[in-house]
Design a protein around this motif. Structure first.
Motif, PDB file in Angstrom:
ATOM      1  N   ALA A  80      11.398  17.340  59.536  1.00  0.00           N
ATOM      2  CA  ALA A  80      11.498  17.662  58.439  1.00  0.00           C
ATOM      3  C   ALA A  80      11.056  16.570  57.363  1.00  0.00           C
ATOM      4  CB  ALA A  80      12.893  18.155  57.841  1.00  0.00           C
ATOM      5  N   GLU A  81      10.474  16.975  56.146  1.00  0.00           N
ATOM      6  CA  GLU A  81      10.178  16.077  55.252  1.00  0.00           C
ATOM      7  C   GLU A  81      10.646  16.488  53.764  1.00  0.00           C
ATOM      8  OE1 GLU A  81       5.821  16.173  53.864  1.00  0.00           O
ATOM      9  OE2 GLU A  81       5.742  16.999  55.896  1.00  0.00           O
ATOM     10  N   LEU A  82      11.044  15.491  53.047  1.00  0.00           N
ATOM     11  CA  LEU A  82      11.137  15.612  51.591  1.00  0.00           C
ATOM     12  C   LEU A  82       9.946  16.380  50.961  1.00  0.00           C
ATOM     13  CD1 LEU A  82      13.601  15.420  49.640  1.00  0.00           C
ATOM     14  CD2 LEU A  82      12.578  12.976  49.048  1.00  0.00           C
ATOM     15  N   HIS A  83      10.401  17.701  50.255  1.00  0.00           N
ATOM     16  CA  HIS A  83       9.457  18.339  49.582  1.00  0.00           C
ATOM     17  C   HIS A  83       9.399  18.126  48.025  1.00  0.00           C
ATOM     18  CE1 HIS A  83       6.698  21.655  48.432  1.00  0.00           C
ATOM     19  NE2 HIS A  83       7.835  22.377  47.813  1.00  0.00           N
ATOM     20  N   LYS A  84      10.394  18.310  47.460  1.00  0.00           N
ATOM     21  CA  LYS A  84      10.729  18.143  46.019  1.00  0.00           C
ATOM     22  C   LYS A  84      11.865  17.647  45.488  1.00  0.00           C
ATOM     23  CE  LYS A  84      11.205  21.786  42.508  1.00  0.00           C
ATOM     24  NZ  LYS A  84      11.258  23.132  42.055  1.00  0.00           N
ATOM     25  N   LEU A  85      12.287  17.225  44.396  1.00  0.00           N
ATOM     26  CA  LEU A  85      13.396  16.699  43.796  1.00  0.00           C
ATOM     27  C   LEU A  85      13.584  17.393  42.419  1.00  0.00           C
ATOM     28  CD1 LEU A  85      13.656  12.892  44.591  1.00  0.00           C
ATOM     29  CD2 LEU A  85      14.690  14.720  45.780  1.00  0.00           C
ATOM     30  N   LYS A  86      14.575  18.054  42.093  1.00  0.00           N
ATOM     31  CA  LYS A  86      14.634  18.579  40.396  1.00  0.00           C
ATOM     32  C   LYS A  86      15.817  17.820  39.866  1.00  0.00           C
ATOM     33  CE  LYS A  86      14.349  22.680  37.904  1.00  0.00           C
ATOM     34  NZ  LYS A  86      14.095  23.917  38.231  1.00  0.00           N
ATOM     35  N   LEU A  87      15.698  16.762  38.999  1.00  0.00           N
ATOM     36  CA  LEU A  87      16.706  16.244  38.433  1.00  0.00           C
ATOM     37  C   LEU A  87      16.851  16.555  36.924  1.00  0.00           C
ATOM     38  CD1 LEU A  87      18.966  13.868  38.581  1.00  0.00           C
ATOM     39  CD2 LEU A  87      16.992  12.170  37.391  1.00  0.00           C
ATOM     40  N   TYR A  88      18.079  17.384  36.653  1.00  0.00           N
ATOM     41  CA  TYR A  88      18.627  17.692  35.496  1.00  0.00           C
ATOM     42  C   TYR A  88      19.231  16.377  34.565  1.00  0.00           C
ATOM     43  CZ  TYR A  88      17.536  22.671  36.011  1.00  0.00           C
ATOM     44  OH  TYR A  88      16.711  23.925  36.206  1.00  0.00           O
ATOM     45  N   GLU A  89      18.886  15.997  33.394  1.00  0.00           N
ATOM     46  CA  GLU A  89      19.439  14.921  32.860  1.00  0.00           C
ATOM     47  C   GLU A  89      20.604  15.584  32.055  1.00  0.00           C
ATOM     48  OE1 GLU A  89      17.817  11.297  31.731  1.00  0.00           O
ATOM     49  OE2 GLU A  89      17.753  12.315  29.713  1.00  0.00           O
ATOM     50  N   THR A  90      19.926  16.732  31.490  1.00  0.00           N
ATOM     51  CA  THR A  90      21.069  17.621  30.404  1.00  0.00           C
ATOM     52  C   THR A  90      20.815  19.043  31.042  1.00  0.00           C
ATOM     53  OG1 THR A  90      19.575  18.377  28.787  1.00  0.00           O
ATOM     54  CG2 THR A  90      20.848  16.303  28.640  1.00  0.00           C
ATOM     55  N   ARG A  91      21.601  19.939  30.605  1.00  0.00           N
ATOM     56  CA  ARG A  91      21.455  21.473  31.061  1.00  0.00           C
ATOM     57  C   ARG A  91      20.049  22.008  30.762  1.00  0.00           C
ATOM     58  NH1 ARG A  91      21.986  26.187  28.943  1.00  0.00           N
ATOM     59  NH2 ARG A  91      22.580  25.602  27.051  1.00  0.00           N
ATOM     60  N   THR A  92      19.447  21.491  29.894  1.00  0.00           N
ATOM     61  CA  THR A  92      17.892  22.012  29.377  1.00  0.00           C
ATOM     62  C   THR A  92      16.882  20.879  29.864  1.00  0.00           C
ATOM     63  OG1 THR A  92      18.260  21.541  26.930  1.00  0.00           O
ATOM     64  CG2 THR A  92      19.031  23.842  27.797  1.00  0.00           C
ATOM     65  N   SER A  93      17.148  20.091  29.949  1.00  0.00           N
ATOM     66  CA  SER A  93      16.285  18.963  30.250  1.00  0.00           C
ATOM     67  C   SER A  93      15.924  18.262  31.780  1.00  0.00           C
ATOM     68  CB  SER A  93      16.190  17.529  29.244  1.00  0.00           C
ATOM     69  OG  SER A  93      16.322  18.158  28.045  1.00  0.00           O
ATOM     70  N   TYR A  94      14.841  18.584  32.315  1.00  0.00           N
ATOM     71  CA  TYR A  94      14.789  18.129  33.909  1.00  0.00           C
ATOM     72  C   TYR A  94      13.446  17.385  34.136  1.00  0.00           C
ATOM     73  CZ  TYR A  94      12.631  22.550  34.606  1.00  0.00           C
ATOM     74  OH  TYR A  94      11.997  23.690  34.568  1.00  0.00           O
ATOM     75  N   ALA A  95      13.373  16.654  35.221  1.00  0.00           N
ATOM     76  CA  ALA A  95      12.084  16.333  35.669  1.00  0.00           C
ATOM     77  C   ALA A  95      12.035  16.783  37.104  1.00  0.00           C
ATOM     78  CB  ALA A  95      12.196  14.636  35.740  1.00  0.00           C
TER      79      ALA A  95
END
Length: 140
Positions: free
Chosen positions: A120-135
């Protein structure tokens, strides 16, 4: 290709501040995030790995292994910590969501490959800093 995701939450403090700039410029660019006393976030992170199910186990990666990696390699280092002061893999870096998510990738990607024996390999990260703001980051 099958994608597995694990969601985790953690709390961390940080401040956005460029030492090369004046206090006024930092406050203009970063607003309240330049607070000299730091501020905190309740982060939410989704870690997604990809691969084909192993012929013997039927798993791309054991969820138990993914959880262990996230807990040991990331949460133990960032949960209830100051990202600017306490986190070795962020030393000397801005602690924006954009820089933070790339640093998380650098920590987790090799551990995922190792634990899955390259299956397996890492595919994606999704980081929420607030409920409506993420990277989001795909390792590119």
């Amino acid at each position: 290709m099958v994608y597995l995701s694990k969601d985790v939450s953690f709390c961390s403090a940080h401040k956005l501040y460029n030492d090369k700039w004046s206090k006024e410029v930092n406050e203009e660019i970063f607003g309240k995030c330049a607070n000299e006393h730091f501020h905190g976030h309740n982060y939410d992170l989704t870690v997604t790995v990809k691969g084909e199910p192993h012929p013997e186990t039927g798993m791309v990666m054991n969820f138990r292994d993914l959880k262990r990696i996230i807990k040991q390699e990331l949460l133990a280092k960032v949960d209830h910590k100051n990202l600017n002061v306490d986190v070795d893999f962020l030393e000397g870096k801005m602690t924006t969501a954009e820089v933070f998510i790339k640093a998380i990738w650098e920590v987790l990607a090799p551990k995922v490959a190792e634990a899955s024996e390259g299956h397996a390999e890492l595919h994606k990260l999704k980081l929420y800093e607030t409920r409506t703001s993420y990277a989001e980051y795909y390792g590119e």
